[in-house]
Design a protein around this motif. Structure first.
Motif, mmCIF file in Angstrom:
data_model
loop_
_atom_site.group_PDB
_atom_site.id
_atom_site.type_symbol
_atom_site.label_atom_id
_atom_site.label_comp_id
_atom_site.label_asym_id
_atom_site.label_seq_id
_atom_site.Cartn_x
_atom_site.Cartn_y
_atom_site.Cartn_z
ATOM 1 N N SER A 77 -12.812 -3.097 6.213
ATOM 2 C CA SER A 77 -12.355 -4.277 6.955
ATOM 3 C C SER A 77 -12.683 -5.585 6.242
ATOM 4 C CB SER A 77 -12.976 -4.290 8.356
ATOM 5 O OG SER A 77 -14.394 -4.253 8.268
ATOM 6 N N ASP A 78 -13.651 -5.544 5.307
ATOM 7 C CA ASP A 78 -14.043 -6.754 4.565
ATOM 8 C C ASP A 78 -13.324 -6.887 3.226
ATOM 9 O OD1 ASP A 78 -15.819 -7.556 6.540
ATOM 10 O OD2 ASP A 78 -17.460 -6.366 5.699
ATOM 11 N N ILE A 79 -12.520 -5.879 2.883
ATOM 12 C CA ILE A 79 -11.788 -5.940 1.606
ATOM 13 C C ILE A 79 -10.485 -6.693 1.833
ATOM 14 C CG2 ILE A 79 -10.656 -4.551 -0.191
ATOM 15 C CD1 ILE A 79 -12.871 -2.553 0.045
ATOM 16 N N ARG A 80 -10.608 -7.990 1.799
ATOM 17 C CA ARG A 80 -9.470 -8.897 2.014
ATOM 18 C C ARG A 80 -9.810 -10.239 1.406
ATOM 19 N NH1 ARG A 80 -11.543 -11.768 6.347
ATOM 20 N NH2 ARG A 80 -13.135 -10.611 7.500
ATOM 21 N N THR A 173 -4.148 5.393 6.916
ATOM 22 C CA THR A 173 -3.503 4.212 6.324
ATOM 23 C C THR A 173 -3.589 2.994 7.239
ATOM 24 O OG1 THR A 173 -1.394 5.053 7.147
ATOM 25 C CG2 THR A 173 -1.885 5.410 4.817
ATOM 26 N N ASN A 174 -3.683 3.202 8.573
ATOM 27 C CA ASN A 174 -3.780 2.061 9.482
ATOM 28 C C ASN A 174 -5.102 1.320 9.332
ATOM 29 O OD1 ASN A 174 -1.306 2.746 10.584
ATOM 30 N ND2 ASN A 174 -2.208 4.138 12.076
ATOM 31 N N LYS A 175 -6.114 2.017 8.834
ATOM 32 C CA LYS A 175 -7.443 1.401 8.714
ATOM 33 C C LYS A 175 -7.711 0.856 7.312
ATOM 34 C CE LYS A 175 -9.360 4.546 12.169
ATOM 35 N NZ LYS A 175 -10.249 5.692 12.397
ATOM 36 N N LEU A 176 -6.840 1.150 6.388
ATOM 37 C CA LEU A 176 -7.061 0.709 5.010
ATOM 38 C C LEU A 176 -6.733 -0.775 4.852
ATOM 39 C CD1 LEU A 176 -5.618 3.697 2.947
ATOM 40 C CD2 LEU A 176 -7.988 3.245 3.549
ATOM 41 N N PRO A 177 -7.370 -1.444 3.895
ATOM 42 C CA PRO A 177 -7.083 -2.870 3.663
ATOM 43 C C PRO A 177 -5.621 -3.097 3.318
ATOM 44 C CG PRO A 177 -9.030 -2.166 2.439
ATOM 45 C CD PRO A 177 -8.403 -0.931 2.986
ATOM 46 N N LEU A 179 -4.339 -4.939 1.140
ATOM 47 C CA LEU A 179 -4.102 -4.976 -0.305
ATOM 48 C C LEU A 179 -3.801 -3.589 -0.858
ATOM 49 C CD1 LEU A 179 -6.868 -7.525 -1.321
ATOM 50 C CD2 LEU A 179 -4.427 -7.863 -1.632
ATOM 51 N N LEU A 180 -4.328 -2.540 -0.212
ATOM 52 C CA LEU A 180 -4.003 -1.175 -0.630
ATOM 53 C C LEU A 180 -2.637 -0.766 -0.103
ATOM 54 C CD1 LEU A 180 -7.248 -1.006 -1.063
ATOM 55 C CD2 LEU A 180 -6.863 1.435 -0.857
ATOM 56 N N ASN A 181 -2.347 -1.163 1.135
ATOM 57 C CA ASN A 181 -1.055 -0.792 1.731
ATOM 58 C C ASN A 181 0.114 -1.581 1.154
ATOM 59 O OD1 ASN A 181 -2.010 1.197 3.514
ATOM 60 N ND2 ASN A 181 -2.606 -0.322 5.035
ATOM 61 N N ASP A 182 -0.174 -2.803 0.667
ATOM 62 C CA ASP A 182 0.901 -3.664 0.147
ATOM 63 C C ASP A 182 1.265 -3.372 -1.304
ATOM 64 O OD1 ASP A 182 0.822 -4.832 2.589
ATOM 65 O OD2 ASP A 182 -0.237 -6.644 1.959
ATOM 66 N N GLY A 183 0.522 -2.481 -1.948
ATOM 67 C CA GLY A 183 0.860 -2.110 -3.321
ATOM 68 C C GLY A 183 0.124 -2.883 -4.392
ATOM 69 N N ALA A 184 -0.785 -3.803 -3.991
ATOM 70 C CA ALA A 184 -1.532 -4.569 -5.000
ATOM 71 C C ALA A 184 -2.630 -3.716 -5.622
ATOM 72 C CB ALA A 184 -2.133 -5.820 -4.377
ATOM 73 N N MET A 185 -3.231 -2.828 -4.823
ATOM 74 C CA MET A 185 -4.308 -1.961 -5.303
ATOM 75 C C MET A 185 -3.886 -0.496 -5.171
ATOM 76 S SD MET A 185 -7.616 -3.724 -3.482
ATOM 77 C CE MET A 185 -7.995 -5.475 -3.658
ATOM 78 N N ASP A 186 -4.393 0.324 -6.070
ATOM 79 C CA ASP A 186 -4.057 1.749 -6.091
ATOM 80 C C ASP A 186 -4.829 2.475 -4.979
ATOM 81 O OD1 ASP A 186 -3.392 4.343 -6.671
ATOM 82 O OD2 ASP A 186 -4.025 4.285 -8.765
ATOM 83 N N PRO A 187 -4.112 3.098 -3.994
ATOM 84 C CA PRO A 187 -4.811 3.814 -2.922
ATOM 85 C C PRO A 187 -5.377 5.165 -3.365
ATOM 86 C CG PRO A 187 -2.441 3.991 -2.619
ATOM 87 C CD PRO A 187 -2.655 3.115 -3.819
#
Length: 445
Positions: A77-80, A173-177, A179-187
């Motif tokens: 939740s803090d990875i933003r 996936t609903n709980k992931l930051p 930035l991971l869901n938007d494609g900026a970071m590799d999930p």
């Protein structure tokens, strides 16, 4: 002097380090709160190693030994990216709070005493806090990869019902930051599964051992058990409390770590050493070798470079925007940036520099100015850590500073950070006059 032992070197070894994303259940946090700590706070003092002594082999056949290493733990939740206005208020608060504790301004020192003092003795107390806080206000930017999680630590309590299912549900996936869901970071990152057993509970440790066996048959070898709260009376007093730096809001009534005895502390220490040396460092090595192979195939060599320049030539007339074009984590540009940052974090500065150079021209041609500035900044820092070409290091830092300013308000915070790192670089080389000029430029901008 070894650059790693300078103020700037220590700052980089402290702030540009692998990030571990933490996902935990409420029952895990409940067990930790008995010590007035969150789970992340409980582990944080044991994430830094001065003598981890791990052999590392990145892209070359020659291995070397890594001594200093640090992990940074963050809840998902803090990875933003922090809100800019909130970040500014936080910086003001840090300066005010540190200034109130600093009594050096009550009695102005004599000039002769100042000249005889070391820099660390005369530097105001708030300055160090400001530097660290400024870096944190720019965490998890899309244009830098060293804040992108290298691994995910999934944490479940032995009291949780159906713990195996809880592990699966956590990485939802609903709980992931975003930035991971938007494609900026590799999930697709390393996952490590941790079962926490509270020794204060009535359930025997054998149950936790049985769950661990089931975990290993389901998830493989990346599974561990951590037993905590071994002091049943909660009377443990820590002389040098390792959690104090991670708790800014401790009241006198709170007894931080009161249920964690020496066995618990040693078990947490062993857990973090094992996670670092046997899982995260080998994973980063493997990722570096894989990415280096891909980059060598598609981008290195004269023919590939000509092909890349020809392909980008058509972009010269494109309209400019501060962020430039979008790059997903799977783009070759993002892959090269990740490769450079992973190499930097594992101290292979030659490999890092070669990849930063490779991507610098791409971002410039694409008019991705923030990314270009970020790469120039990392090139300057890499030159510094290599103790090579002072002129090139300073040129890169100035280029980064000016480019950040060029993009306006979106780059101002980054320009300040870049300027402060540039100042530390100059001070290390006794270039105090030049450092003062940079300070004035930071203030005026």
């Amino acid at each position: 002097m070894d650059p790693a032992n300078t103020p700037l070197g220590r700052m980089l070894l402290d702030e540009i380090t692998p990030v571990v994303m933490v996902l935990s259940t409420p029952l895990v946090e409940e067990a930790c709160l008995k010590n007035s700590l969150s789970f992340v706070q409980m582990l944080s003092p044991f994430c830094s190693f001065n003598n981890i002594d791990v052999p590392v082999r990145t892209a070359s056949d020659q291995s070397y030994r890594l001594q200093k290493f640090k992990l940074r733990l963050f809840y998902a939740s803090d990875i933003r990216q922090p809100n800019l206005e909130v970040a500014k208020e936080r910086l003001k608060h840090v300066i005010t709070q540190a200034g109130e504790k600093d009594d050096t301004c009550l009695d102005p020192p004599q000039i002769s005493n100042l000249l005889a003092s070391s820099e660390s003795e005369i530097q105001p107390a708030w300055f160090q806090f400001f530097n660290k806080e400024l870096v944190r206000t720019m965490s998890f930017s899309e244009h830098e990869a060293f804040d992108h999680p290298v691994a995910c630590l999934l944490v479940v309590s032995s009291k949780d019902e159906q713990p195996i299912n809880r592990f699966v549900d956590l990485f939802n996936t609903n709980k992931l930051p975003s930035l991971l869901n938007d494609g900026a970071m590799d999930p697709k990152i390393l996952k490590h599964y941790l079962l926490v057993h509270d020794n204060q509970d009535d359930s025997p440790a054998e149950i936790a051992a049985k769950i661990l066996t089931e975990m290993r048959s389901t998830f493989g070898s990346d599974c561990q058990l951590l037993c905590i709260n071994s002091s049943h009376d909660g009377q443990v007093e820590h002389q040098d409390n390792p959690w104090a730096p991670y708790k800014s809001d401790v009241s006198p009534s709170q007894r931080v770590g009161c249920f964690l005895n020496i066995d618990d502390s040693n078990e947490i220490k062993d857990l973090m050493q094992d996670l670092s040396s046997k899982h995260i460092i080998p994973y980063m090595e493997q990722k570096i070798r894989l990415l280096n192979q891909q980059v060598s195939t598609t981008r290195k060599g004269f023919r590939n470079q000509i092909k890349n320049l020809w392909w980008r030539k058509g972009k010269e007339d494109a309209a400019e925007s501060p962020d430039g074009p979008m790059y997903t984590f799977s783009s070759i540009e993002s892959q090269i940036r990740v490769l450079g940052d992973y190499a930097f974090m594992l101290r292979d500065y030659e490999l890092a520099l070669s990849n930063y150079r490779l991507i610098s021209t791409d971002y410039k041609l694409d008019k991705a100015w923030k990314r270009y500035a970020g790469i120039q900044e990392m090139m300057g820092l890499t030159f510094f850590m290599l103790d090579q070409s002072r002129k090139e290091a300073e040129y890169c830092m100035e280029n980064a500073f000016n480019t950040y300013l060029k993009i306006g308000s979106l780059g101002q915070q980054n320009a300040t950070r870049c300027g402060l790192w540039w100042v530390e670089m100059l001070k290390t080389r006794d270039q105090y006059k030049e450092a003062a000029v940079v300070y004035f430029r930071i203030c005026s901008e």
